[in-house]
Design a protein around this motif. Structure first.
Motif, PDB file in Angstrom:
ATOM      1  N   GLY A  35      13.395  64.969  82.597  1.00 21.36           N
ATOM      2  CA  GLY A  35      13.794  66.262  83.145  1.00 21.36           C
ATOM      3  C   GLY A  35      14.770  66.194  84.297  1.00 21.36           C
ATOM      4  O   GLY A  35      14.876  67.146  85.078  1.00 21.36           O
ATOM      5  N   VAL A  36      15.528  65.087  84.397  1.00 23.27           N
ATOM      6  CA  VAL A  36      16.495  64.999  85.488  1.00 23.27           C
ATOM      7  C   VAL A  36      17.619  66.012  85.262  1.00 23.27           C
ATOM      8  O   VAL A  36      17.994  66.307  84.134  1.00 23.27           O
ATOM      9  N   LYS A  37      18.111  66.556  86.339  1.00 27.11           N
ATOM     10  CA  LYS A  37      19.268  67.448  86.323  1.00 27.11           C
ATOM     11  C   LYS A  37      19.859  67.442  87.720  1.00 27.11           C
ATOM     12  O   LYS A  37      19.303  66.831  88.635  1.00 27.11           O
ATOM     13  N   ASP A  38      20.985  68.087  87.872  1.00 25.60           N
ATOM     14  CA  ASP A  38      21.618  68.196  89.174  1.00 25.60           C
ATOM     15  C   ASP A  38      20.548  68.553  90.210  1.00 25.60           C
ATOM     16  O   ASP A  38      19.806  69.512  90.041  1.00 25.60           O
ATOM     17  N   SER A  39      20.471  67.751  91.278  1.00 26.06           N
ATOM     18  CA  SER A  39      19.397  67.922  92.263  1.00 26.06           C
ATOM     19  C   SER A  39      19.359  69.325  92.857  1.00 26.06           C
ATOM     20  O   SER A  39      18.296  69.810  93.247  1.00 26.06           O
ATOM     21  N   LYS A  40      20.522  69.982  92.929  1.00 22.96           N
ATOM     22  CA  LYS A  40      20.576  71.333  93.501  1.00 22.96           C
ATOM     23  C   LYS A  40      19.834  72.352  92.626  1.00 22.96           C
ATOM     24  O   LYS A  40      19.517  73.447  93.083  1.00 22.96           O
ATOM     25  N   LYS A  41      19.565  71.998  91.383  1.00 22.66           N
ATOM     26  CA  LYS A  41      18.889  72.908  90.462  1.00 22.66           C
ATOM     27  C   LYS A  41      17.388  72.646  90.380  1.00 22.66           C
ATOM     28  O   LYS A  41      16.702  73.235  89.542  1.00 22.66           O
ATOM     29  N   LEU A  42      16.897  71.773  91.246  1.00 24.81           N
ATOM     30  CA  LEU A  42      15.483  71.417  91.239  1.00 24.81           C
ATOM     31  C   LEU A  42      14.821  71.839  92.550  1.00 24.81           C
ATOM     32  O   LEU A  42      15.468  71.866  93.597  1.00 24.81           O
ATOM     33  N   THR A  43      13.540  72.127  92.490  1.00 22.59           N
ATOM     34  CA  THR A  43      12.803  72.441  93.712  1.00 22.59           C
ATOM     35  C   THR A  43      12.583  71.143  94.503  1.00 22.59           C
ATOM     36  O   THR A  43      12.606  70.042  93.921  1.00 22.59           O
ATOM     37  N   PRO A  44      12.346  71.247  95.800  1.00 18.52           N
ATOM     38  CA  PRO A  44      12.070  70.043  96.596  1.00 18.52           C
ATOM     39  C   PRO A  44      10.910  69.224  96.029  1.00 18.52           C
ATOM     40  O   PRO A  44      10.984  67.986  95.989  1.00 18.52           O
ATOM     41  N   HIS A  45       9.845  69.906  95.597  1.00 16.22           N
ATOM     42  CA  HIS A  45       8.699  69.189  95.038  1.00 16.22           C
ATOM     43  C   HIS A  45       9.090  68.430  93.780  1.00 16.22           C
ATOM     44  O   HIS A  45       8.718  67.258  93.595  1.00 16.22           O
ATOM     45  N   ARG A  46       9.843  69.081  92.892  1.00 15.53           N
ATOM     46  CA  ARG A  46      10.246  68.435  91.634  1.00 15.53           C
ATOM     47  C   ARG A  46      11.156  67.247  91.906  1.00 15.53           C
ATOM     48  O   ARG A  46      11.058  66.214  91.235  1.00 15.53           O
ATOM     49  N   ARG A  47      12.027  67.375  92.898  1.00 16.92           N
ATOM     50  CA  ARG A  47      12.897  66.242  93.258  1.00 16.92           C
ATOM     51  C   ARG A  47      12.065  65.053  93.716  1.00 16.92           C
ATOM     52  O   ARG A  47      12.361  63.904  93.355  1.00 16.92           O
ATOM     53  N   GLU A  48      11.044  65.323  94.515  1.00 16.82           N
ATOM     54  CA  GLU A  48      10.188  64.237  95.002  1.00 16.82           C
ATOM     55  C   GLU A  48       9.483  63.533  93.848  1.00 16.82           C
ATOM     56  O   GLU A  48       9.395  62.302  93.813  1.00 16.82           O
ATOM     57  N   VAL A  49       8.977  64.309  92.897  1.00 20.31           N
ATOM     58  CA  VAL A  49       8.282  63.730  91.738  1.00 20.31           C
ATOM     59  C   VAL A  49       9.238  62.852  90.934  1.00 20.31           C
ATOM     60  O   VAL A  49       8.907  61.715  90.560  1.00 20.31           O
ATOM     61  N   HIS A 129      34.408  65.835  88.198  1.00 24.09           N
ATOM     62  CA  HIS A 129      33.766  66.900  88.961  1.00 24.09           C
ATOM     63  C   HIS A 129      32.518  67.349  88.215  1.00 24.09           C
ATOM     64  O   HIS A 129      32.493  67.391  86.981  1.00 24.09           O
ATOM     65  N   LYS A 130      31.471  67.633  88.973  1.00 19.91           N
ATOM     66  CA  LYS A 130      30.192  68.081  88.402  1.00 19.91           C
ATOM     67  C   LYS A 130      29.588  67.063  87.436  1.00 19.91           C
ATOM     68  O   LYS A 130      28.899  67.419  86.484  1.00 19.91           O
ATOM     69  N   ALA A 131      29.863  65.786  87.696  1.00 20.25           N
ATOM     70  CA  ALA A 131      29.270  64.738  86.858  1.00 20.25           C
ATOM     71  C   ALA A 131      27.754  64.758  86.950  1.00 20.25           C
ATOM     72  O   ALA A 131      27.060  64.358  86.002  1.00 20.25           O
ATOM     73  N   ASP A 132      27.223  65.250  88.083  1.00 25.20           N
ATOM     74  CA  ASP A 132      25.769  65.320  88.243  1.00 25.20           C
ATOM     75  C   ASP A 132      25.155  66.364  87.319  1.00 25.20           C
ATOM     76  O   ASP A 132      23.936  66.401  87.131  1.00 25.20           O
ATOM     77  N   ASP A 133      26.004  67.204  86.742  1.00 25.94           N
ATOM     78  CA  ASP A 133      25.530  68.218  85.803  1.00 25.94           C
ATOM     79  C   ASP A 133      25.805  67.811  84.350  1.00 25.94           C
ATOM     80  O   ASP A 133      25.303  68.457  83.419  1.00 25.94           O
ATOM     81  N   LYS A 134      26.607  66.745  84.168  1.00 32.01           N
ATOM     82  CA  LYS A 134      27.020  66.329  82.824  1.00 32.01           C
ATOM     83  C   LYS A 134      26.299  65.068  82.344  1.00 32.01           C
ATOM     84  O   LYS A 134      26.025  64.929  81.150  1.00 32.01           O
ATOM     85  N   TYR A 135      26.044  64.148  83.257  1.00 36.10           N
ATOM     86  CA  TYR A 135      25.489  62.843  82.879  1.00 36.10           C
ATOM     87  C   TYR A 135      24.120  62.642  83.533  1.00 36.10           C
ATOM     88  O   TYR A 135      24.012  62.638  84.763  1.00 36.10           O
ATOM     89  N   PRO A 136      23.075  62.457  82.736  1.00 34.32           N
ATOM     90  CA  PRO A 136      21.729  62.289  83.285  1.00 34.32           C
ATOM     91  C   PRO A 136      21.624  61.172  84.322  1.00 34.32           C
ATOM     92  O   PRO A 136      20.880  61.308  85.297  1.00 34.32           O
ATOM     93  N   VAL A 137      22.367  60.074  84.135  1.00 37.13           N
ATOM     94  CA  VAL A 137      22.273  58.971  85.090  1.00 37.13           C
ATOM     95  C   VAL A 137      22.862  59.362  86.448  1.00 37.13           C
ATOM     96  O   VAL A 137      22.422  58.891  87.498  1.00 37.13           O
ATOM     97  N   VAL A 138      23.864  60.255  86.442  1.00 39.32           N
ATOM     98  CA  VAL A 138      24.407  60.756  87.712  1.00 39.32           C
ATOM     99  C   VAL A 138      23.441  61.779  88.310  1.00 39.32           C
ATOM    100  O   VAL A 138      23.268  61.841  89.529  1.00 39.32           O
TER     101      VAL A 138
END
Length: 214
Positions: A35-49, A129-138
């Motif tokens: 379930g990785v995605k651009d960190s800005k689209k995740l809640t703080p709790h989900r990012r920590e998990v 640009h927006k590679a964090d939204d295109k590539y799961p590894v980013v």
């Protein structure tokens, strides 16, 4: 073939470090199912998990440059160049045949070429640009960088004994804290990027106000 993703957190912040993270994998499948995605689209709790899962299952490295170090470096180079050097150092920590990078420069091809040269032209660099939204590894790298930076901001707040907000100039809590500190001490608080225009303006305003009070 394995490949890497690189991203940063804190580039535009006025307080706290700039963090760059790199994650290496040989498949997007598990990252996507995680379930990785651009960190800005995740809640703080989900990012920590997800942060714990990424560190537990993938080769991961990160770099930090403090606010004070950024001020010093900006006397001789741009923020893009600082980030470019950090990306190159990160690639050196986890070398791979293919590197996806979230590009901070308006010219993606130029940034890719410069990063490739800094890495000795040993890797294929894809900076977008927006590679964090295109590539799961980013996306994974963005999560790692964001969580580490958020933890540093929390530590800074604890040092001051009050919240400094998110550390970004758009955050009223952050700017109010810096403004109050400058009015009281005459200088910006520790962990503040004094080379940022918003901070320079507050420092100048405080100095002028003191002069006019005499």
């Amino acid at each position: 073939m394995n490949y890497c993703g690189i991203d940063e957190a804190g580039r535009g912040s006025v307080m706290g470090p700039l963090v760059v993270a790199i994650v290496r994998t040989d498949s997007d499948g598990d990252l996507m199912s995680m379930g990785v995605k651009d960190s800005k689209k995740l809640t703080p709790h989900r990012r920590e998990v997800l942060y714990e899962k990424i560190f537990g299952n993938y080769e991961t490295e990160f770099l930090e440059v403090s606010a004070e170090e950024i001020d010093s470096l900006r006397k001789k180079m741009s923020l893009n160049e600082i980030e470019l050097d950090m990306f190159a150092e990160a690639v050196g920590k986890l070398p791979s045949g293919l590197v996806y990078a979230d590009c901070p420069d308006v010219n993606t091809s130029a940034f890719s070429s410069r990063l490739s040269r800094k890495c000795g032209n040993r890797f294929k660099i894809v900076a977008e640009h927006k590679a964090d939204d295109k590539y799961p590894v980013v996306s994974a790298a963005s999560i790692v960088a964001k969580v580490i930076r958020d933890r540093r901001i929390k530590e800074i707040s604890e040092e001051f004994g009050e919240s400094v907000g998110s550390g970004y100039p758009s955050d009223r809590v952050t700017m109010d804290f810096i403004e109050r500190w400058i009015k009281e001490k005459g200088v910006p608080p520790p962990n503040t990027r004094c080379s940022w225009e918003s901070v320079r303006n507050l420092t100048t305003l405080a100095a002028n106000t003191k002069i006019s009070d005499w």
